[in-house]
Design a protein around this motif. Sequence first.
Motif, PDB file in Angstrom:
ATOM      1  N   TYR A 173       0.792  -1.233   0.000  1.00  0.00           N
ATOM      2  CA  TYR A 173       0.000   0.000   0.000  1.00  0.00           C
ATOM      3  C   TYR A 173       0.822   1.280   0.000  1.00  0.00           C
ATOM      4  O   TYR A 173       0.569   2.180  -0.796  1.00  0.00           O
ATOM      5  N   LYS A 187      -8.545   3.873  -1.131  1.00  0.00           N
ATOM      6  CA  LYS A 187      -7.256   3.178  -0.956  1.00  0.00           C
ATOM      7  C   LYS A 187      -7.130   1.985  -1.913  1.00  0.00           C
ATOM      8  O   LYS A 187      -6.426   1.021  -1.639  1.00  0.00           O
ATOM      9  N   ILE A 207      -3.852  -5.004  -3.215  1.00  0.00           N
ATOM     10  CA  ILE A 207      -3.067  -4.129  -2.343  1.00  0.00           C
ATOM     11  C   ILE A 207      -3.023  -4.715  -0.937  1.00  0.00           C
ATOM     12  O   ILE A 207      -4.049  -5.028  -0.345  1.00  0.00           O
ATOM     13  N   THR A 209      -1.284  -4.314   3.051  1.00  0.00           N
ATOM     14  CA  THR A 209      -0.803  -3.266   3.951  1.00  0.00           C
ATOM     15  C   THR A 209       0.436  -3.714   4.716  1.00  0.00           C
ATOM     16  O   THR A 209       0.716  -4.914   4.839  1.00  0.00           O
ATOM     17  N   TYR A 289      -2.906   2.871   7.804  1.00  0.00           N
ATOM     18  CA  TYR A 289      -3.704   3.783   6.965  1.00  0.00           C
ATOM     19  C   TYR A 289      -3.596   5.236   7.396  1.00  0.00           C
ATOM     20  O   TYR A 289      -4.484   6.040   7.116  1.00  0.00           O
TER      21      TYR A 289
END
Length: 472
Positions: A173, A187, A207, A209, A289
């Motif tokens: 990410y 996102k 994606i 993280t 995030y």
Amino acid sequence: MPKYSIAVDIGASSGRLILGYLEGSLLKLEEIHRFENKIVKKGDSFCWESDNLFQEIKNGLKKCKEMGIKPDSIGIDTWAVDFLLLDDNNLPLTEAVSYRDPRTDGLMEEVFELFSKERIYLETGIQFQKFNTIYQLYSIKKNNPEILEKAKSFLMIPDYFNYLLTGKKANEYTNASSTQLINAFTKKWDHQLLDVLGINREMFQEIKTPKTILGTLSEELVSELGFDLQVILPATHDTGSAVIAVPEEDESIYISSGTWSLIGVENYFPICVTKALDYNFTNEGGIDYQYRFLKNIMGLWMIQEVKRNYNDEYSFAKLVELAGEAKEFTSKVNVNDDRFLKPENMVEAIMNYCVETEQPIPSTPGEVAKCVFESLAESYQEAVTEIEEIFEKQFEKINVIGGGCQNEMLNQLIADVTKKEVYAGPVEATAIGNIAAQLMALGEISDIKEARCIVSKSFEVKKYVPAQHVKS
């Protein structure tokens, strides 16, 4: 027994494998392997030597075995925006072309005719730089469409190395956010933007993280290395990893200082307002995030090139010393001028800028170095002013992290021009943040708050105060 994690941190001029582990409440680091990285000319393109870099990663892991170290995990971080495209046999269709290659010259404006600049910023929140991935892909679409037609997988540089380690494909990410192809709010890959540009959305991966355990080594690598370990995604964008290692818990501005200078703050939502666009700030993805609201500034690349132009006759420390002696020289340059991105000769580029702006021309290595350092400090001050204007608040501190924080002259200049306290350290911020993410994934560290507490206890941070505030 502590968990042993390996951070593979590859920058624009070198790479290294750093071993990290917890000893009580302290994080310990040990360098295992260091190697050179450089841009080379292949055909008409400036490229990274991706095969050599992966071999160096394996060499470092082999050293672990020779040292009797059995790592539990490995995480890879590199610079952003660059990538490889794989065909249906999972082989690269091109070399790993560098963002410093001129193939994107003039293409931003062509993209804006298809998808307006304002709309791109509103959706992606990413700073406009001519080398962003979006313009690199558009260059391929325009000049070599057959390559995109054959492309089955898009992998950024650390994604590609992770694939070579595990056989598993994913786009991490924080690095993916730098492409200017991720929607800042969902996102996810911005399919509408990709479709307008005519770029095949199917080649992009899921994606993942930071803190994701991607998998274990392939059978082939286990056989070659003699051991297995888990491959964990840190923030694979090196700045994303570095920011994890910012030791201050209270709000402060950070400067991740290396080849590039990244100056900004952490935020919990993207700021895609007109003023942020006008000032060309970016909203890059961070761990958990969070958003890294920052500006990309040319950084110590300029002094690296100056050193090279003087045939490495002067060390970085010597250039700092000579700059300190050039007290009367006052010329400055705009460090973000495109001419400094990859000039034939950095010293000549600086001199020419001074000629064009009718300033005294630097004539000694010390004057050139002083010009670079003072110009960087001035650009940081401009960015600080813009950040405070956007956030409508004053920040009291600046944290300088990464290798550039060892430049005491620059640290003091930053304090002097910004009128703020500067905290310099830790030096190995990127490797520390990389390892912290791995240790969080392994359950050794609970969260980012604990990670930063450990960093504060484990590594030296030096304080600088503005000169006029120092009592005699």
